[in-house]
Motif scaffolding. Structure first.
Motif, PDB file in Angstrom:
ATOM      1  N   VAL A 184       0.848  -1.187   0.000  1.00 37.93           N
ATOM      2  CA  VAL A 184       0.000   0.000   0.000  1.00 37.93           C
ATOM      3  C   VAL A 184       0.888   1.243   0.000  1.00 37.93           C
ATOM      4  CG1 VAL A 184      -1.823   1.291   1.187  1.00 37.93           C
ATOM      5  CG2 VAL A 184      -1.802  -1.219   1.283  1.00 37.93           C
ATOM      6  N   LEU A 185       0.539   2.210  -0.816  1.00 36.57           N
ATOM      7  CA  LEU A 185       1.187   3.520  -0.767  1.00 36.57           C
ATOM      8  C   LEU A 185       0.330   4.397   0.122  1.00 36.57           C
ATOM      9  CD1 LEU A 185       2.016   3.978  -4.573  1.00 36.57           C
ATOM     10  CD2 LEU A 185       3.336   2.784  -2.810  1.00 36.57           C
ATOM     11  N   GLY A 186       0.830   4.718   1.313  1.00 40.96           N
ATOM     12  CA  GLY A 186      -0.010   5.449   2.257  1.00 40.96           C
ATOM     13  C   GLY A 186       0.756   5.895   3.479  1.00 40.96           C
ATOM     14  N   SER A 187       0.067   5.946   4.608  1.00 41.71           N
ATOM     15  CA  SER A 187       0.663   6.415   5.862  1.00 41.71           C
ATOM     16  C   SER A 187       0.435   5.388   6.959  1.00 41.71           C
ATOM     17  CB  SER A 187       0.057   7.767   6.278  1.00 41.71           C
ATOM     18  OG  SER A 187      -1.348   7.648   6.435  1.00 41.71           O
ATOM     19  N   PRO A 188       1.332   5.338   7.956  1.00 42.95           N
ATOM     20  CA  PRO A 188       1.239   4.323   9.002  1.00 42.95           C
ATOM     21  C   PRO A 188      -0.006   4.427   9.876  1.00 42.95           C
ATOM     22  CG  PRO A 188       3.426   5.283   8.931  1.00 42.95           C
ATOM     23  CD  PRO A 188       2.558   6.130   8.065  1.00 42.95           C
ATOM     24  N   ASP A 189      -0.651   5.597   9.938  1.00 39.10           N
ATOM     25  CA  ASP A 189      -1.773   5.756  10.855  1.00 39.10           C
ATOM     26  C   ASP A 189      -3.118   5.316  10.261  1.00 39.10           C
ATOM     27  OD1 ASP A 189      -1.981   7.741   9.003  1.00 39.10           O
ATOM     28  OD2 ASP A 189      -2.168   9.392  10.427  1.00 39.10           O
ATOM     29  N   VAL A 204       1.618  -6.610   5.772  1.00 40.96           N
ATOM     30  CA  VAL A 204       1.372  -5.653   4.713  1.00 40.96           C
ATOM     31  C   VAL A 204       2.608  -4.767   4.587  1.00 40.96           C
ATOM     32  CG1 VAL A 204      -0.033  -3.679   4.009  1.00 40.96           C
ATOM     33  CG2 VAL A 204      -1.124  -5.658   5.079  1.00 40.96           C
ATOM     34  N   LEU A 205       3.070  -4.547   3.366  1.00 46.47           N
ATOM     35  CA  LEU A 205       4.211  -3.665   3.127  1.00 46.47           C
ATOM     36  C   LEU A 205       3.669  -2.279   2.806  1.00 46.47           C
ATOM     37  CD1 LEU A 205       7.204  -3.074   2.718  1.00 46.47           C
ATOM     38  CD2 LEU A 205       6.978  -3.895   0.364  1.00 46.47           C
ATOM     39  N   LEU A 206       3.957  -1.330   3.673  1.00 47.26           N
ATOM     40  CA  LEU A 206       3.486   0.042   3.514  1.00 47.26           C
ATOM     41  C   LEU A 206       4.653   0.922   3.101  1.00 47.26           C
ATOM     42  CD1 LEU A 206       1.366   2.313   3.872  1.00 47.26           C
ATOM     43  CD2 LEU A 206       2.034   2.402   6.289  1.00 47.26           C
ATOM     44  N   ILE A 207       4.446   1.725   2.066  1.00 42.82           N
ATOM     45  CA  ILE A 207       5.476   2.622   1.564  1.00 42.82           C
ATOM     46  C   ILE A 207       4.961   4.055   1.663  1.00 42.82           C
ATOM     47  CG2 ILE A 207       6.901   3.261  -0.428  1.00 42.82           C
ATOM     48  CD1 ILE A 207       6.546   0.382  -1.427  1.00 42.82           C
ATOM     49  N   GLY A 208       5.740   4.902   2.327  1.00 48.89           N
ATOM     50  CA  GLY A 208       5.325   6.293   2.496  1.00 48.89           C
ATOM     51  C   GLY A 208       6.516   7.219   2.603  1.00 48.89           C
ATOM     52  N   GLN A 209       6.226   8.509   2.753  1.00 48.65           N
ATOM     53  CA  GLN A 209       7.285   9.517   2.806  1.00 48.65           C
ATOM     54  C   GLN A 209       7.576  10.013   4.216  1.00 48.65           C
ATOM     55  OE1 GLN A 209       7.258  12.575  -0.407  1.00 48.65           O
ATOM     56  NE2 GLN A 209       5.270  11.724  -0.919  1.00 48.65           N
ATOM     57  N   SER A 211       8.051  10.115   8.457  1.00 49.75           N
ATOM     58  CA  SER A 211       8.824   9.342   9.421  1.00 49.75           C
ATOM     59  C   SER A 211       7.997   8.176   9.934  1.00 49.75           C
ATOM     60  CB  SER A 211       9.264  10.233  10.587  1.00 49.75           C
ATOM     61  OG  SER A 211      10.081  11.290  10.121  1.00 49.75           O
ATOM     62  N   SER A 212       8.684   7.099  10.261  1.00 50.94           N
ATOM     63  CA  SER A 212       8.009   5.869  10.654  1.00 50.94           C
ATOM     64  C   SER A 212       7.218   6.044  11.946  1.00 50.94           C
ATOM     65  CB  SER A 212       9.037   4.751  10.823  1.00 50.94           C
ATOM     66  OG  SER A 212       8.433   3.573  11.285  1.00 50.94           O
ATOM     67  N   GLN A 219       4.684  -3.592   7.724  1.00 53.24           N
ATOM     68  CA  GLN A 219       6.111  -3.308   7.628  1.00 53.24           C
ATOM     69  C   GLN A 219       6.225  -1.988   6.892  1.00 53.24           C
ATOM     70  OE1 GLN A 219       8.386  -6.016   5.183  1.00 53.24           O
ATOM     71  NE2 GLN A 219      10.173  -4.674   5.169  1.00 53.24           N
ATOM     72  N   TYR A 220       6.808  -1.006   7.536  1.00 53.02           N
ATOM     73  CA  TYR A 220       6.826   0.336   6.949  1.00 53.02           C
ATOM     74  C   TYR A 220       8.186   0.637   6.340  1.00 53.02           C
ATOM     75  CZ  TYR A 220       6.283   5.363   6.370  1.00 53.02           C
ATOM     76  OH  TYR A 220       6.215   6.628   5.829  1.00 53.02           O
ATOM     77  N   CYS A 221       8.167   1.122   5.100  1.00 58.21           N
ATOM     78  CA  CYS A 221       9.387   1.556   4.423  1.00 58.21           C
ATOM     79  C   CYS A 221       9.209   3.000   3.979  1.00 58.21           C
ATOM     80  CB  CYS A 221       9.685   0.681   3.205  1.00 58.21           C
ATOM     81  SG  CYS A 221      10.176  -1.007   3.612  1.00 58.21           S
ATOM     82  N   GLN A 222      10.161   3.837   4.364  1.00 53.37           N
ATOM     83  CA  GLN A 222      10.092   5.254   4.014  1.00 53.37           C
ATOM     84  C   GLN A 222      10.953   5.523   2.787  1.00 53.37           C
ATOM     85  OE1 GLN A 222      11.553   7.891   7.039  1.00 53.37           O
ATOM     86  NE2 GLN A 222      10.794   9.747   6.040  1.00 53.37           N
ATOM     87  N   LEU A 223      10.363   6.208   1.806  1.00 47.82           N
ATOM     88  CA  LEU A 223      11.086   6.607   0.609  1.00 47.82           C
ATOM     89  C   LEU A 223      10.955   8.114   0.425  1.00 47.82           C
ATOM     90  CD1 LEU A 223      10.244   3.894  -2.103  1.00 47.82           C
ATOM     91  CD2 LEU A 223      12.424   4.237  -0.925  1.00 47.82           C
TER      92      LEU A 223
END
Length: 322
Positions: A184-189, A204-209, A211-212, A219-223
């Protein structure tokens, strides 16, 4: 082999190709009645079996008449060199799904995941009404196809707006196959409850901009992004680092459009339904162009019958990640 057995063989072949540690010029598989035997650069010593050989060149040594020989031409095309024992219907099924078994080879060369974007639209390019209603623009056959593609890919990706609006499960249900990794492209909250289950092997692999933030559902990955958007090729590179070699992009319109704009869509599957909306949500929205030459142009394309509708399938040149 019937269509169901061929499908099971393709699922096994996809995994075997990804795990194969060395390059190969051709591979083959056959059904021994219990399981599927897969060989790389070696022909199986069997007779009177429905053997399928997949080659990357048009020249191949002479094989028994019972052998089906298929030449892979590009990301989406396969040519039948020798029909073998398979029926016409099974041959058509094989040609449609066989190329996707080898996407891992392209991913290893590009060092990024290979992406397939799919959506159903009306004749005038709408994927939903202005209120967001899209059930069901595609027909039953398209739904089955979408679930086959989920099973054919390592990951399935959506944007935050699709998550909020549809609350999808993103699982393989209409066909046999394992669930892809959910991205998912989104936010941790955000609430990811619809995507999580007790028997799910991967988070779920979450990708966002941003801070974690601790969220045990994902699983959060910041790009890093620019102007509020992460480049699609950076996302595909990250997926490859996570051992995800192929990703099925199911939307929504903004997410798919962003990947197209970033040259991050390798294959586009566009199911076209016999409907005209006249208004609604456009499937693809890109910056304005002034000349036809500026349009996105496909290297290879074909039209496939999907029940009472058609599906455009086109491939673009694979752009290397920076």
């Amino acid at each position: 082999m019937n269509e169901n057995r061929i499908w099971k063989a393709l699922l096994r072949l996809r995994v075997a190709v990804k795990l194969c540690p060395h390059p190969f010029k051709y591979c083959s598989f056959y059904d021994n009645g219990v399981d599927f035997v897969i060989h790389f650069d070696q022909l199986p010593e069997v007779s009177e079996q429905a053997v399928v050989v997949i080659s990357f060149t048009p020249h191949f040594e002479e094989c028994a008449a019972s052998v089906t020989i298929v030449q892979l031409l590009n990301l989406i095309d396969a040519k039948i060199i020798q029909r073998g024992l398979l029926s016409e219907d099974v041959i058509g099924f094989l040609k449609r799904y066989l190329p996707y078994c080898f996407l891992s080879l392209n991913a290893k060369e590009a060092k990024r995941a290979i992406s397939i974007a799919h959506f159903a639209q009306s004749l005038d390019g709408k994927i939903a009404t202005h209120l967001g209603d899209s059930k069901w623009i595609g027909n039953e056959e398209n739904l089955i196809h979408a679930h086959r593609m989920r099973a054919m890919c390592d990951a399935i990706l959506i944007g935050k707006e699709t998550l909020q609006a549809d609350q999808p499960r993103l699982t393989v249900r209409r066909v046999e196959g394992e669930d892809p990794r959910k991205v998912v492209l989104g936010s941790p909250d955000a609430d990811y409850g619809c995507l999580t289950s007790a028997d799910q092997k991967d988070q779920v692999l979450l990708i966002g901009q941003q801070s974690s933030t601790i969220n045990h559902q994902v699983q959060y990955c910041q790009l890093a992004g620019k102007n509020g958007k992460i480049d699609g090729l950076d996302i595909l590179s990250l997926l490859y680092e996570q051992n995800l070699h192929s990703v099925y992009i199911e939307g929504g319109a903004k997410t798919t459009s962003n990947f197209l704009h970033d040259q991050g869509v390798d294959i586009l599957q566009l199911h076209i339904s016999p409907l005209v909306f006249g208004s609604g949500i456009q499937g693809v929205v890109l910056p304005k162009i002034e000349a036809v030459a500026e349009s996105i142009q496909f290297q290879h394309f074909q039209y496939q019958n999907i029940g009472d509708s058609i599906m455009f399938v086109g491939s673009l040149a694979i752009k290397q990640s920076s």
